[in-house]
Design a protein around this motif. Structure first.
Motif, PDB file in Angstrom:
ATOM      1  N   GLN A  64       0.837  -1.198   0.000  1.00 26.66           N
ATOM      2  CA  GLN A  64       0.000   0.000   0.000  1.00 26.66           C
ATOM      3  C   GLN A  64       0.880   1.259   0.000  1.00 26.66           C
ATOM      4  O   GLN A  64       0.582   2.234  -0.698  1.00 26.66           O
ATOM      5  N   ALA A  65       1.955   1.238   0.760  1.00 30.89           N
ATOM      6  CA  ALA A  65       2.875   2.382   0.797  1.00 30.89           C
ATOM      7  C   ALA A  65       3.468   2.649  -0.582  1.00 30.89           C
ATOM      8  O   ALA A  65       3.586   3.810  -0.995  1.00 30.89           O
ATOM      9  N   GLN A  66       3.812   1.591  -1.282  1.00 31.36           N
ATOM     10  CA  GLN A  66       4.367   1.762  -2.624  1.00 31.36           C
ATOM     11  C   GLN A  66       3.341   2.371  -3.573  1.00 31.36           C
ATOM     12  O   GLN A  66       3.673   3.250  -4.376  1.00 31.36           O
ATOM     13  N   VAL A  67       2.104   1.907  -3.483  1.00 33.77           N
ATOM     14  CA  VAL A  67       1.043   2.460  -4.336  1.00 33.77           C
ATOM     15  C   VAL A  67       0.829   3.932  -4.017  1.00 33.77           C
ATOM     16  O   VAL A  67       0.711   4.772  -4.919  1.00 33.77           O
ATOM     17  N   LEU A  68       0.773   4.260  -2.740  1.00 38.74           N
ATOM     18  CA  LEU A  68       0.578   5.653  -2.339  1.00 38.74           C
ATOM     19  C   LEU A  68       1.735   6.534  -2.794  1.00 38.74           C
ATOM     20  O   LEU A  68       1.536   7.690  -3.178  1.00 38.74           O
ATOM     21  N   GLN A  69       2.929   5.984  -2.767  1.00 36.27           N
ATOM     22  CA  GLN A  69       4.088   6.750  -3.226  1.00 36.27           C
ATOM     23  C   GLN A  69       3.982   7.039  -4.721  1.00 36.27           C
ATOM     24  O   GLN A  69       4.289   8.139  -5.170  1.00 36.27           O
ATOM     25  N   LEU A  70       3.531   6.056  -5.478  1.00 38.83           N
ATOM     26  CA  LEU A  70       3.351   6.272  -6.919  1.00 38.83           C
ATOM     27  C   LEU A  70       2.267   7.318  -7.200  1.00 38.83           C
ATOM     28  O   LEU A  70       2.340   8.037  -8.185  1.00 38.83           O
ATOM     29  N   LYS A  71       1.280   7.377  -6.320  1.00 37.44           N
ATOM     30  CA  LYS A  71       0.216   8.378  -6.464  1.00 37.44           C
ATOM     31  C   LYS A  71       0.640   9.733  -5.911  1.00 37.44           C
ATOM     32  O   LYS A  71      -0.152  10.654  -5.863  1.00 37.44           O
ATOM     33  N   ARG A  72       1.892   9.800  -5.437  1.00 36.68           N
ATOM     34  CA  ARG A  72       2.471  11.028  -4.899  1.00 36.68           C
ATOM     35  C   ARG A  72       1.756  11.512  -3.627  1.00 36.68           C
ATOM     36  O   ARG A  72       1.631  12.693  -3.375  1.00 36.68           O
ATOM     37  N   LYS A  73       1.301  10.571  -2.842  1.00 41.09           N
ATOM     38  CA  LYS A  73       0.712  10.874  -1.540  1.00 41.09           C
ATOM     39  C   LYS A  73       1.763  10.546  -0.489  1.00 41.09           C
ATOM     40  O   LYS A  73       1.698   9.525   0.192  1.00 41.09           O
ATOM     41  N   LYS A  74       2.728  11.450  -0.377  1.00 43.09           N
ATOM     42  CA  LYS A  74       3.929  11.197   0.407  1.00 43.09           C
ATOM     43  C   LYS A  74       3.629  10.920   1.882  1.00 43.09           C
ATOM     44  O   LYS A  74       4.152   9.973   2.456  1.00 43.09           O
ATOM     45  N   ILE A  75       2.794  11.734   2.508  1.00 40.86           N
ATOM     46  CA  ILE A  75       2.520  11.566   3.939  1.00 40.86           C
ATOM     47  C   ILE A  75       1.834  10.235   4.204  1.00 40.86           C
ATOM     48  O   ILE A  75       2.209   9.494   5.123  1.00 40.86           O
ATOM     49  N   ASP A  76       0.840   9.897   3.387  1.00 42.02           N
ATOM     50  CA  ASP A  76       0.147   8.617   3.554  1.00 42.02           C
ATOM     51  C   ASP A  76       1.082   7.447   3.274  1.00 42.02           C
ATOM     52  O   ASP A  76       1.020   6.412   3.945  1.00 42.02           O
TER      53      ASP A  76
END
Length: 127
Positions: A64-76
């Motif tokens: 999930q962290a990797q997906v969020l990083q790709l979506k540029r949701k750094k804090i999440d």
């Protein structure tokens, strides 16, 4: 046009085409590095076998962290990576605890067998 100019032009075009791709991929954050280390430690301890629930939670949180990083949701993404690290650490601790508990049970059984042998003697009759 000279050959040097054509080579320079094609090299510049190549550089301009691929620079944005390299600029987008940054070095992993400390939270991601810590999560990766914790997951590797859990894998070394065989947490999938001994503590499957927290281990799977750690893997899911990291994905999930990797997906969020790709979506540029750094804090999440950072929070999810921290969750992955915590779950992996829990899986490692539970694995070590269960392995030690199994070793203790084995030693208790061995000691009980030795005690019976000493009390009963070799022939099964008390001395």
């Amino acid at each position: 046009m000279s050959k040097q100019f054509v080579y320079l032009l094609s090299a510049t075009a190549f550089f301009l085409a691929f620079t944005p791709v390299f600029a987008q991929t940054s070095a992993p954050s400390p939270a991601f590095e810590a999560a990766e280390r914790a997951l590797l430690e859990a894998e070394r301890e065989q947490a999938a076998q001994w503590a499957s629930l927290p281990y799977q939670s750690a893997r899911d949180a990291y994905a999930q962290a990797q997906v969020l990083q790709l979506k540029r949701k750094k804090i999440d993404a950072e929070r999810a990576a921290q969750t992955a690290e915590a779950q992996a650490a829990l899986a490692t601790a539970q694995t070590r605890q269960r392995k030690l508990a199994e070793q203790i049970e084995r030693k208790i059984s061995e000691n009980n067998a030795l005690r019976r042998n000493l009390l009963l003697g070799n022939g099964g009759n008390p001395p």
